[in-house]
Design an enzyme around this catalytic site. Structure first.
Site, short mmCIF file in Angstrom:
data_model
loop_
_atom_site.label_atom_id
_atom_site.label_comp_id
_atom_site.label_asym_id
_atom_site.label_seq_id
_atom_site.Cartn_x
_atom_site.Cartn_y
_atom_site.Cartn_z
N ASP A 1 -8.57 -2.83 3.05
CA ASP A 1 -7.33 -3.13 2.34
C ASP A 1 -6.60 -4.08 3.28
O ASP A 1 -5.80 -3.67 4.11
CB ASP A 1 -6.55 -1.82 2.13
CG ASP A 1 -5.29 -2.02 1.31
OD1 ASP A 1 -4.96 -3.18 1.01
OD2 ASP A 1 -4.62 -1.03 0.99
N TRP B 1 -4.91 -8.14 4.29
CA TRP B 1 -4.15 -9.27 3.77
C TRP B 1 -4.17 -10.39 4.79
O TRP B 1 -4.48 -10.18 5.95
CB TRP B 1 -2.71 -8.86 3.46
CG TRP B 1 -1.86 -8.63 4.66
CD1 TRP B 1 -1.07 -9.53 5.29
CD2 TRP B 1 -1.74 -7.41 5.40
NE1 TRP B 1 -0.45 -8.96 6.37
CE2 TRP B 1 -0.85 -7.65 6.46
CE3 TRP B 1 -2.29 -6.13 5.27
CZ2 TRP B 1 -0.49 -6.67 7.38
CZ3 TRP B 1 -1.94 -5.15 6.19
CH2 TRP B 1 -1.05 -5.43 7.22
N CYS C 1 -7.34 -1.23 7.41
CA CYS C 1 -6.17 -1.75 6.70
C CYS C 1 -5.32 -2.58 7.65
O CYS C 1 -4.99 -2.13 8.75
CB CYS C 1 -5.35 -0.59 6.13
SG CYS C 1 -3.93 -1.17 5.19
N SER D 1 0.86 -1.18 0.00
CA SER D 1 0.00 0.00 0.00
C SER D 1 0.90 1.23 0.00
O SER D 1 1.84 1.31 0.79
CB SER D 1 -0.87 0.02 1.26
OG SER D 1 -1.62 -1.15 1.35
#
Length: 642
Positions: free
Chosen positions: A639, A641, A594, A422
């Site tokens: 966002d 992961w 995020c 990012s």
């Protein structure tokens, strides 16, 4: 912040320019029809892949190769390279079948190369009666829309009249994708044999896809040295820059962010002057790392080869679009350094193919067992390879009788993939610079080896020096849907522990710039989490300065380990529940999350549900529905992961 398995990212540059280039490339490729190609080369199995990180493509290659063992002939195919409206013509080929290995990307989206096919499926009313198909999906259970693309492909092809040969397979990358694929494949082929009335040929030996060509007398200007696409593209750089043509950005900043602790958190700055690359806050930068030279050398020594031999691996199937597994001609050293993934644990098909080169019967038997679908074999693969985190070098070191030819090893290893981060800056403030925030991955495995993350250690070593030597990073930008509100007056609530702070540095910089432009800027609230205030409070000075300037209207920090009981961002959210509910429900606030998908993002979700229930008097079902609607409207963006 590193993207391991990540949300939607589109293309770079202004869209028309990029789409034009992509359209031209596609037009050049689409001069042939996949149906005509199958007829010409006597193939009856086409395996399409929707792949973002290379895994679905790898699975498709394995299935196409397997077909040979059942007296069939397979062709792995990128749907982007052909007109998929020809799918209805597949019935023209006797005993034919289309298999789809479809990865889901981001919030339930198709991969970039499958987008057009996905759009076609949504809009077509073609009759697929007589078209035999099967689908294997690749997904991750930590994401809400688990395997959405695979599920949609399977459902839609059946709705259009297609004939499902075998049940949809659902691979979960959060658990063991390889195991899921093998279990599905073990049942898939017997079902295919029964359906078409064919039998396995009994050929269980290795089937080579590429032949080795050694170049003893070649002009070194014709040899690839690490380029992703065009030869000499790193010497003569030409836009547009993308995955096949990355830009060599100079590293102009590299500093350690944390004050203490045993981790290394870093801030990297890349110069994109004269590249014509544009980006927005929330986009991602893809970087192409190189493998550790010491590991490459040890592989060469273990196999007793001259790594500087110039070679090509040439596809034995002359009709294949994929002429080489990586750019050729090149050297073994370049292939192992730039093109092949030598750091991760090898998949079972690699062990199966390499087993023939083990002279010790016990070692050979164990390798074959690990590649099987038996419970014992799966358990052995899990403990000896996955849990012990043995990469290919560790396997070669721990199996002394294993001596594969290096060219076969290079054929089998997957491609080294770009790493996505990012972007931690705003182009309004830094138009010629892209910032990265990342944690260096390094720890000791169960076999007492030190595991080092390829990209983060490679970036860490790109120090800015005064001696005139400039380190460069091959990179390109990919668009994201992680965007600031169109109206600056909308309040924003940002939640990003650890390196999840990255995109929010760009957001906050942009809000500061908007204020300077005289725009009305809404409340800007950040929830950040770290372990210790004195160790890893990332960007502390910058954030406190933004708070003093009134850009950050609230800076909430959870220091998880500075007191007896752990405090995380979700606890701080609950503490401010009345204010948050008012911002979300009455003031049109946008929420951004995020970081880690498995725990943090889920816990934050739960905290918001509880706030809606406690302050908004909603039932749990209503709360879940409320935030789903916010996601649909683009007011709750993730966002994350895994």
């Amino acid at each position: 912040m590193l993207r391991v398995f990540s949300p939607v990212m589109g293309c770079m540059f202004s869209l028309p320019q990029d789409r034009l280039a992509a359209a031209e490339r596609t037009q050049q490729i689409r001069e042939t029809s996949f149906i005509e190609k199958m007829k010409k080369t006597n193939r009856n199995v086409v395996v399409f892949y929707g792949s973002q990180t290379g895994t679905a493509e790898e699975f498709a290659n394995r299935l196409a190769k397997d077909a040979q063992r059942y007296g069939m002939k397979g062709m792995p195919t990128d749907p982007e390279e052909y007109d998929m409206s020809e799918l209805s013509r597949l019935k023209e080929i006797p005993n034919s079948m289309a298999v789809f290995c479809m990865a889901t990307y981001g919030e339930g989206d198709p991969t970039d190369n499958a987008q057009e096919f996905y759009d076609w499926m949504q809009g077509t009313d073609d009759d697929l009666a007589g078209v035999n198909f099967a689908v294997f999906g690749l997904g991750n259970k930590t994401y809400e829309h688990f395997n959405a693309t695979g599920k949609y492909t399977d459902k839609r092809l059946a709705e259009l009249g297609g004939n499902r040969v075998f049940d949809l397979g659902l691979g979960d990358d959060d658990s063991n994708l390889e195991e899921d694929f093998i279990s599905w494949k073990e049942q898939f082929w017997p079902a295919v044999c029964e359906f078409f009335g064919v039998e396995a040929t009994g050929e269980d030996s290795s089937i080579r896809q590429f032949e080795l060509v050694v170049h003893n007398d070649i002009n070194m200007n014709e040899v690839y040295t690490g380029e992703m696409g065009r030869l000499k593209s790193f010497q003569t750089q030409k836009p547009p820059f993308d995955s096949k043509n990355p830009f060599l950005a100079t590293v102009t900043g590299n500093r350690k962010l944390n004050e203490g602790g045993n981790r290394h958190l870093m801030h990297i700055e890349l110069d994109i002057t004269d590249s014509k690359i544009r980006y927005d806050s929330g986009d991602h930068v893809a970087v192409y790392p190189t493998n550790d030279a010491a590991v490459v050398n040890r592989i060469g020594e273990r196999l007793g080869v001259d790594l500087d031999t110039v070679i090509s691996l040439k596809n034995l199937d002359e009709e294949s679009n994929k002429k080489h597994p990586f750019p050729c001609p090149t050297t073994y050293r370049t292939a192992l350094t730039h093109y092949l993934d030598i750091n991760n644990t090898p998949r079972t098909n690699v062990l199966f193919e390499l087993a023939q080169y083990a002279s010790d019967p016990q070692e050979q038997e164990n390798m074959r067992k690990m590649a099987s679908a038996s419970p014992e074999g799966k358990a052995l693969y899990h403990s000896w390879v996955l849990d012990s985190e043995r990469n290919i070098l560790a396997i070669l070191e721990d199996l002394p009788s294993l001596n594969p030819p290096i060219d076969h090893l290079c054929e089998l290893l997957p491609r080294l993939q770009a790493r996505y981060y990012s972007i931690a800056s705003s182009s309004k403030v830094y138009p010629t610079s892209i910032h990265i925030c990342a944690v260096v991955i390094e720890y000791t495995t169960k076999t007492e080896r030190v595991f080092k993350g390829v990209a983060t250690n490679w970036l860490k070593n790109k120090e800015v020096t005064d001696n005139g030597h400039k380190h460069t990073v091959p990179m390109y930008v990919r668009r994201s849907q992680f965007r600031l509100p169109f109206k600056p007056s909308n309040p924003i609530i940002m939640i990003g522990p650890g390196t999840g702070i990255a995109p929010f540095m760009g957001f906050i910089q942009e809000r500061a710039w908007q204020k300077e432009q005289g725009k009305e800027v809404g409340e800007t609230i950040l929830y950040f989490g770290c372990r210790h205030k004195n160790e890893d409070f990332l960007y502390q000075q910058e954030l406190e300065e933004f708070e003093r300037a009134g850009v950050l209207t609230q800076l909430n920090v959870a220091f998880s380990r500075d007191q007896e009981h752990k405090i995380y961002v979700q606890h701080l959210l609950k503490k401010n529940k009345e204010q948050l509910w008012k911002l979300i429900h009455s003031n049109n606030a946008h929420i951004y999350v995020c970081g880690d998908a498995r725990n943090m993002a889920r816990d934050v979700h739960t905290a918001f549900y509880e706030i809606a229930e406690e302050v908004g008097s909603l039932t749990h079902t209503q709360a879940v529905d409320y935030f789903k609607k916010l996601m649909t409207k683009g007011r709750y963006s993730q966002d994350v992961w895994s």
